[in-house]
Motif scaffolding. Sequence first.
Motif, PDB file in Angstrom:
ATOM      1  N   LEU A 152       0.658  -0.953  -0.060  1.00 35.75           N
ATOM      2  CA  LEU A 152       0.077   0.202  -0.140  1.00 35.75           C
ATOM      3  C   LEU A 152       0.614   0.888   0.156  1.00 35.75           C
ATOM      4  O   LEU A 152       0.820   2.792  -1.124  1.00 35.75           O
ATOM      5  CB  LEU A 152      -0.815   0.000   1.206  1.00 35.75           C
ATOM      6  CG  LEU A 152      -1.585   1.453   1.125  1.00 35.75           C
ATOM      7  CD1 LEU A 152      -2.916   1.331   0.583  1.00 35.75           C
ATOM      8  CD2 LEU A 152      -2.554   0.910   2.671  1.00 35.75           C
ATOM      9  N   TYR A 153       1.662   1.140   0.646  1.00 36.78           N
ATOM     10  CA  TYR A 153       2.955   2.603   0.752  1.00 36.78           C
ATOM     11  C   TYR A 153       3.661   2.436  -0.078  1.00 36.78           C
ATOM     12  O   TYR A 153       2.801   3.019  -0.922  1.00 36.78           O
ATOM     13  CB  TYR A 153       4.068   1.959   2.144  1.00 36.78           C
ATOM     14  CG  TYR A 153       4.574   2.908   1.993  1.00 36.78           C
ATOM     15  CD1 TYR A 153       4.890   4.156   2.146  1.00 36.78           C
ATOM     16  CD2 TYR A 153       6.136   3.056   2.102  1.00 36.78           C
ATOM     17  CE1 TYR A 153       5.517   5.895   2.149  1.00 36.78           C
ATOM     18  CE2 TYR A 153       7.136   4.454   2.537  1.00 36.78           C
ATOM     19  CZ  TYR A 153       7.043   5.124   2.667  1.00 36.78           C
ATOM     20  OH  TYR A 153       7.413   6.317   3.268  1.00 36.78           O
ATOM     21  N   ALA A 158       3.193   6.130  -5.267  1.00 33.83           N
ATOM     22  CA  ALA A 158       3.659   6.294  -6.975  1.00 33.83           C
ATOM     23  C   ALA A 158       1.980   7.650  -6.928  1.00 33.83           C
ATOM     24  O   ALA A 158       2.380   8.264  -7.768  1.00 33.83           O
ATOM     25  CB  ALA A 158       2.763   4.960  -7.166  1.00 33.83           C
ATOM     26  N   ASN A 159       1.045   7.191  -6.376  1.00 34.82           N
ATOM     27  CA  ASN A 159       0.177   8.265  -6.250  1.00 34.82           C
ATOM     28  C   ASN A 159       0.388   9.956  -5.409  1.00 34.82           C
ATOM     29  O   ASN A 159      -0.269  11.596  -6.659  1.00 34.82           O
ATOM     30  CB  ASN A 159      -0.884   8.303  -5.644  1.00 34.82           C
ATOM     31  CG  ASN A 159      -2.440   7.478  -5.663  1.00 34.82           C
ATOM     32  OD1 ASN A 159      -2.118   7.105  -6.876  1.00 34.82           O
ATOM     33  ND2 ASN A 159      -2.949   6.130  -4.872  1.00 34.82           N
ATOM     34  N   GLU A 160       2.180   9.727  -5.305  1.00 29.88           N
ATOM     35  CA  GLU A 160       2.298  11.597  -4.894  1.00 29.88           C
ATOM     36  C   GLU A 160       3.307  11.417  -5.971  1.00 29.88           C
ATOM     37  O   GLU A 160       3.806  12.735  -5.893  1.00 29.88           O
ATOM     38  CB  GLU A 160       2.882  10.972  -3.573  1.00 29.88           C
ATOM     39  CG  GLU A 160       1.882  10.949  -2.182  1.00 29.88           C
ATOM     40  CD  GLU A 160       2.506  11.455  -1.393  1.00 29.88           C
ATOM     41  OE1 GLU A 160       2.209  12.579  -0.163  1.00 29.88           O
ATOM     42  OE2 GLU A 160       3.447  10.620  -0.818  1.00 29.88           O
ATOM     43  N   ARG A 161       3.534  10.243  -7.235  1.00 29.11           N
ATOM     44  CA  ARG A 161       4.769  10.910  -8.245  1.00 29.11           C
ATOM     45  C   ARG A 161       5.851  10.364  -7.840  1.00 29.11           C
ATOM     46  O   ARG A 161       6.611  11.151  -7.603  1.00 29.11           O
ATOM     47  CB  ARG A 161       3.803  12.274  -8.902  1.00 29.11           C
ATOM     48  CG  ARG A 161       2.521  11.982  -9.674  1.00 29.11           C
ATOM     49  CD  ARG A 161       3.092  13.268 -10.155  1.00 29.11           C
ATOM     50  NE  ARG A 161       1.162  13.467 -11.327  1.00 29.11           N
ATOM     51  CZ  ARG A 161       0.246  13.299 -10.292  1.00 29.11           C
ATOM     52  NH1 ARG A 161      -0.339  13.451  -9.680  1.00 29.11           N
ATOM     53  NH2 ARG A 161      -0.744  13.487 -11.614  1.00 29.11           N
ATOM     54  N   SER A 183      -1.871  -7.329  -1.049  1.00 26.88           N
ATOM     55  CA  SER A 183      -0.299  -6.804  -1.384  1.00 26.88           C
ATOM     56  C   SER A 183      -0.444  -6.968  -3.317  1.00 26.88           C
ATOM     57  O   SER A 183       0.595  -5.858  -3.355  1.00 26.88           O
ATOM     58  CB  SER A 183       0.481  -7.818  -0.896  1.00 26.88           C
ATOM     59  OG  SER A 183       0.167  -7.603   0.227  1.00 26.88           O
ATOM     60  N   PHE A 184      -0.920  -7.813  -3.937  1.00 29.05           N
ATOM     61  CA  PHE A 184      -0.364  -7.543  -4.988  1.00 29.05           C
ATOM     62  C   PHE A 184      -1.201  -6.617  -5.994  1.00 29.05           C
ATOM     63  O   PHE A 184      -0.351  -6.281  -6.734  1.00 29.05           O
ATOM     64  CB  PHE A 184      -0.426  -9.654  -5.845  1.00 29.05           C
ATOM     65  CG  PHE A 184       0.520  -9.793  -5.673  1.00 29.05           C
ATOM     66  CD1 PHE A 184       2.238  -9.621  -6.309  1.00 29.05           C
ATOM     67  CD2 PHE A 184       0.843 -11.251  -4.641  1.00 29.05           C
ATOM     68  CE1 PHE A 184       2.892 -10.437  -5.908  1.00 29.05           C
ATOM     69  CE2 PHE A 184       1.758 -12.135  -4.412  1.00 29.05           C
ATOM     70  CZ  PHE A 184       2.924 -11.977  -5.402  1.00 29.05           C
ATOM     71  N   LEU A 185      -2.569  -6.472  -5.634  1.00 27.67           N
ATOM     72  CA  LEU A 185      -3.793  -4.840  -6.373  1.00 27.67           C
ATOM     73  C   LEU A 185      -2.309  -4.394  -5.896  1.00 27.67           C
ATOM     74  O   LEU A 185      -2.175  -3.607  -7.028  1.00 27.67           O
ATOM     75  CB  LEU A 185      -4.600  -5.605  -6.277  1.00 27.67           C
ATOM     76  CG  LEU A 185      -5.442  -6.960  -6.060  1.00 27.67           C
ATOM     77  CD1 LEU A 185      -7.042  -7.334  -5.117  1.00 27.67           C
ATOM     78  CD2 LEU A 185      -5.949  -6.461  -7.296  1.00 27.67           C
ATOM     79  N   TYR A 186      -2.012  -4.242  -4.689  1.00 21.91           N
ATOM     80  CA  TYR A 186      -1.345  -2.580  -4.824  1.00 21.91           C
ATOM     81  C   TYR A 186      -0.291  -1.948  -5.166  1.00 21.91           C
ATOM     82  O   TYR A 186      -0.159  -1.453  -5.944  1.00 21.91           O
ATOM     83  CB  TYR A 186      -1.693  -2.369  -3.118  1.00 21.91           C
ATOM     84  CG  TYR A 186      -2.206  -2.880  -2.171  1.00 21.91           C
ATOM     85  CD1 TYR A 186      -3.453  -1.727  -2.605  1.00 21.91           C
ATOM     86  CD2 TYR A 186      -2.256  -3.306  -0.714  1.00 21.91           C
ATOM     87  CE1 TYR A 186      -4.028  -0.899  -1.626  1.00 21.91           C
ATOM     88  CE2 TYR A 186      -3.251  -3.291  -0.605  1.00 21.91           C
ATOM     89  CZ  TYR A 186      -4.480  -1.724  -0.514  1.00 21.91           C
ATOM     90  OH  TYR A 186      -5.696  -1.797   0.506  1.00 21.91           O
ATOM     91  N   LEU A 187       0.517  -3.481  -5.698  1.00 23.72           N
ATOM     92  CA  LEU A 187       1.366  -3.199  -6.357  1.00 23.72           C
ATOM     93  C   LEU A 187       1.624  -2.759  -7.836  1.00 23.72           C
ATOM     94  O   LEU A 187       2.059  -2.459  -8.745  1.00 23.72           O
ATOM     95  CB  LEU A 187       2.471  -4.399  -6.492  1.00 23.72           C
ATOM     96  CG  LEU A 187       2.817  -4.911  -5.227  1.00 23.72           C
ATOM     97  CD1 LEU A 187       4.141  -6.725  -4.442  1.00 23.72           C
ATOM     98  CD2 LEU A 187       3.950  -3.678  -4.143  1.00 23.72           C
ATOM     99  N   GLY A 188       0.281  -3.674  -8.325  1.00 28.34           N
ATOM    100  CA  GLY A 188      -0.222  -3.690 -10.215  1.00 28.34           C
ATOM    101  C   GLY A 188      -0.426  -2.654  -9.523  1.00 28.34           C
ATOM    102  O   GLY A 188      -0.589  -1.586 -11.173  1.00 28.34           O
ATOM    103  N   TRP A 189      -1.989  -1.745  -9.207  1.00 24.89           N
ATOM    104  CA  TRP A 189      -2.096  -0.253  -9.109  1.00 24.89           C
ATOM    105  C   TRP A 189      -0.636   0.411  -9.372  1.00 24.89           C
ATOM    106  O   TRP A 189      -1.039   1.786  -9.072  1.00 24.89           O
ATOM    107  CB  TRP A 189      -2.906   0.262  -8.518  1.00 24.89           C
ATOM    108  CG  TRP A 189      -4.169  -0.868  -7.979  1.00 24.89           C
ATOM    109  CD1 TRP A 189      -4.509  -0.753  -9.759  1.00 24.89           C
ATOM    110  CD2 TRP A 189      -5.330  -1.019  -7.299  1.00 24.89           C
ATOM    111  NE1 TRP A 189      -5.846  -2.249  -8.856  1.00 24.89           N
ATOM    112  CE2 TRP A 189      -6.196  -1.822  -7.816  1.00 24.89           C
ATOM    113  CE3 TRP A 189      -4.566  -1.270  -5.745  1.00 24.89           C
ATOM    114  CZ2 TRP A 189      -7.013  -2.037  -6.983  1.00 24.89           C
ATOM    115  CZ3 TRP A 189      -5.491  -1.813  -4.645  1.00 24.89           C
ATOM    116  CH2 TRP A 189      -7.525  -2.466  -5.591  1.00 24.89           C
ATOM    117  N   ALA A 190       0.006   0.897  -8.522  1.00 24.08           N
ATOM    118  CA  ALA A 190       1.005   1.181  -8.094  1.00 24.08           C
ATOM    119  C   ALA A 190       2.469   1.204  -9.431  1.00 24.08           C
ATOM    120  O   ALA A 190       2.683   2.550 -10.060  1.00 24.08           O
ATOM    121  CB  ALA A 190       2.072   0.782  -6.930  1.00 24.08           C
TER     122      ALA A 190
END
Length: 298
Positions: A152-153, A158-161, A183-190
């Motif tokens: 998630l971090y 990544a959202n903070e660029r 965890s893998f969902l977050y890493l995929g979104w990142a």
Amino acid sequence: MSEQTNGSVPPGLRAERFERLLNWGRHKEALTEAGEWLREEPETPGPYNALALAYIHTHEYEQALACTDQALRLDPDDEDGWFLRAVTYYSTGKWAQMQEAADEGLRINPYRAHLHYLLANMHNKQGKFDRARRSIEQALKIESDNGLYEALYSYVLANERDFAASLEAAEAALRKDVENAQSFLYLGWAADRRGDPKTAKTMMEQAIRLDPDDEQTRNEYMEALQKNYWFYRVFTLPVFLRRFKPWQLLLIWVAASILFRPLIILLVILYILSFALSKLFVHVQVYGWRRAPKRREK
């Protein structure tokens, strides 16, 4: 996909059997076990919290809240009761109530890492990335080896660029946790936020391997496949444009629509065509010419 709850119940035979059934995904049987426990110990918060946790897993959120009401009636400072209320409000998107319940839980136990994690998720969903980062950093201070929190971090960064820090956090998450679909969902979104569709696809493949029946995971996987078609990527936002703020992108769009209106219209048409074609190709790749299966309740 439901979030990890990290719920805990007091020790004992009933609690052990309840937790075992819940871990096996036998939620209805877990509810029955919690009901038996409640009949044996009607004046303690534990069985009410167990019932609440089971109801959360079956998405019966009103019943879950009613159970936490009873647990907190017996003990207003019951840590698990406040925690499960926060989880329930998080699951239903009632952010003000979730914040209140989390604050109460952290007043009782400021080291309940998963409450900081839930707050980070809430702030992230609301676009409050600075607050999300501070909350998830607090969770990691308490549980530094938690791969879910690290993932998630990475997404928040990544959202903070802050792409370099996001990639570093993603690598740390993979060292800590390789068996959690969330965890893998977050890493995929990142990875997607960083403009790396290949890595996003790889992460989503791992998520669906671990949780193939979850509707959200399937949708995210298919979207990741779609973004790997070159003709779709050509007409999506170039990576360098993702570094701009929303108001800057709006100004660019307005200026372009005035100066290059015919070209903009053509690009919009091409984007719609590429979106539809890539979506069709992904569906055929995954399901053939059959319809996608309906969501299966866990």
